[in-house]
Scaffold this active site. Structure first.
Site, PDB file in Angstrom:
ATOM      1  CG  ASP A  33     -61.439 -57.212 -13.213  1.00 39.82           C
ATOM      2  OD1 ASP A  33     -62.143 -56.233 -12.929  1.00 39.82           O
ATOM      3  OD2 ASP A  33     -60.826 -57.864 -12.360  1.00 39.82           O
ATOM      4  CG  ASP A  60     -66.292 -52.829 -10.209  1.00 42.05           C
ATOM      5  OD1 ASP A  60     -65.675 -53.173 -11.234  1.00 42.05           O
ATOM      6  OD2 ASP A  60     -66.537 -53.607  -9.278  1.00 42.05           O
TER       7      ASP A  60
END
Length: 513
Positions: free
Chosen positions: A117, A321
């Site tokens: 992440d 992202d």
């Protein structure tokens, strides 16, 4: 330390030597979309057929959680590394919107399938569990997980409260106590807590002569997990790739193992890679990273949008992202780009399916799928190409029935998602504070040299083929026990079998989510 008895000292010396030699090499790993063809063969659990409305609705559902989470608050060279247990990452359908990679920790080593992440920092794995996800479940398909225990690793050390990496010193009774950690994530009442430990993470150098390297790394001994970590996301740990000093890329850079930079490659077919220590190349395009103390994501400024023959002058910031499937924009940017796209489409507008998360969908005309090109202009003038702005909707027989502009409307946060990065190698250069990119074939990475580390075949999906036409991963065979020792490196005459073992291409992308 590998081995035992009188060989321990010798092996320790060899490993230290290898670590010193490898101080300028990079880490890489494959990245797979959770619904890619390879991953669908790895996981026994069912996934929506690729290209169907259900497929895209499932992806977008996870993106909705991601937007709510991120919306709160706000020339190459050098060494490259990958994880020793393999250079692949996996986008798994039953485990949320995250990419996963196999890592090996401790002595003897234990393998984990951890989520990656870019939106968080700390690396943690389930450890001496008081409340963790189950080790096996029907939701996991054929996967079986393991847990870490400091008492079972001869190289484990506690991180004391006196460490400058200990954020919760006020919760310590004395400076010699183990440093506690507690992280509350921004969605679904999801959290992880425990104590910080240090142990060795096994990496391999991405070079002509790959070498296994042991890197002392700090991570969380996750004793209590809540929310999504109990099954639907990161059930076996999470590795953060953020900008904080506790993230794996930061720790590797601080130890001189790799440059403070990493790259991710997003293939058109869902296959990808990540390289730690990759500072990019002279032919890449770049734009500065915006630094916001209260919102420390990989944030860039967009100054214009081009849709076919229409140029739109605008300025907004966006988070790049990798954990979001589809790009999401808020108004006025969303309306500007979608209306310009719609005005240049000759096909008839068709919602196609009520579960579809996209507003601008069209039927396939007699001329097939024809749509305007889309690109972004970043601060500084570099063009960020959007190689595939649409998704094609198919029926269960994989016949195209329509297509949609794959942009979702957001509220207050702009995300450049994985679909806008398709076909690109994206460099997150934290030393120069720039984002770099260029068109790239993710299969161009050299996988010819691999070093085996004992994996647990029951715990991880098997390795894919080496190219788009050879996605024929073998089913995991046998059952090597978890926690087995790292193998001695093979001789030059010893043939490697990358399809049957999880070899090492140190993926120094340790981008702990």
């Amino acid at each position: 330390m590998v081995g035992g008895g009188g060989g321990v000292v010798v092996v320790r010396a060899v490993l230290l030597l290898l670590a010193a030699v490898a101080a300028a090499e990079a880490l890489s790993l494959d990245v797979h979309h959770r619904y890619s063809a390879a991953v669908r063969r790895w996981a026994a659990a069912a996934a929506p057929p690729h290209g169907t409305a259900e497929y895209y609705a499932a992806l977008a559902g996870h993106d909705g959680l991601r937007r709510r989470s991120l919306g709160v608050g706000g020339g190459g060279g050098g060494a490259e590394f990958a994880f020793a247990d393999g250079n692949d990452t996996y986008r798994l359908n039953d485990f949320g919107f995250l990419h996963y990679a196999v890592v090996a920790l401790g002595t003897p080593n234990v393998t984990f399938l951890v989520a990656l992440d870019t939106g968080s920092d700390l690396f943690w794995v389930p450890c001496d569990c008081l409340k963790c996800a189950p080790l096996q479940s029907p939701n996991y398909g054929s996967l079986k997980f393991d847990v870490y225990s400091p008492a079972q690793s001869t190289t484990s050390r506690k991180v004391p409260c006196s460490s400058n990496l200990c954020d919760l010193q006020n919760a310590c009774r004395s400076k010699s106590n183990s440093c506690p950690y507690s992280i509350q994530y921004l969605s679904d009442n999801t959290s992880s807590s425990g104590v910080l430990v240090e142990d060795v993470l096994y990496l391999t150098s991405d070079s002509a002569q790959s070498k296994i390297v042991t890197a002392p790394i700090m991570f969380g001994c996750g004793q209590v997990q809540t929310g999504s970590f109990l099954g639907s996301a990161a059930p076996n740990g999470l590795l953060g790739l953020g900008m904080d000093s506790k993230s794996v890329p930061s720790l590797l850079a601080s130890k001189g193992l790799a440059a403070n930079s990493f790259s991710m490659c997003f293939g058109d077919d869902g296959h990808g890679r990540i390289n730690f220590g990759d500072t990019g190349s002279s032919d890449q395009k770049e734009t500065p990273l915006n630094v916001y103390k209260q919102n420390p994501y990989y944030n860039i400024t967009i100054t214009g949008i081009t849709v076919g023959s229409k140029s739109i002058s605008t300025e907004f910031s966006a988070i790049v992202d990798s954990g979001t499937s589809f790009t999401a924009l808020s108004d006025p940017m969303y309306t500007q780009i979608t209306s310009s796209f719609d005005a240049q489409i000759r096909s008839s507008r068709n919602m196609l399916d009520s579960s579809m998360p996209f507003e601008f969908c069209y039927s396939v005309s007699a001329n097939g799928i024809v749509h305007p090109n889309v690109s972004l202009t970043a601060k500084g003038g570099s063009i960020f190409p959007v190689n595939d702005p649409i998704i094609t909707i198919t029926d269960n027989a994989f016949n195209p029935v329509g297509y949609c502009l794959a942009i979702m409307k957001s509220e207050g946060v702009n995300l450049i998602g994985e679909n806008f990065m398709s076909g690109l190698k994206v460099v997150f250069d934290r030393e120069r504070m720039v984002l770099g990119w260029k068109n790239f074939n993710c299969y161009n990475f050299d996988e010819s040299s691999r070093l085996p580390v004992n994996p647990s075949p029951s715990a991880v999906p098997p390795k894919p083929g080496l190219g788009p036409s050879s996605y024929t991963p073998e089913a995991a065979k046998g059952a090597l026990p978890n926690g087995t020792q790292v193998n001695v490196m093979p001789s030059a005459s010893s043939p490697l079998q990358p399809q049957s073992v999880f070899a090492a291409i140190v993926l120094l992308f340790l981008i702990v989510l």
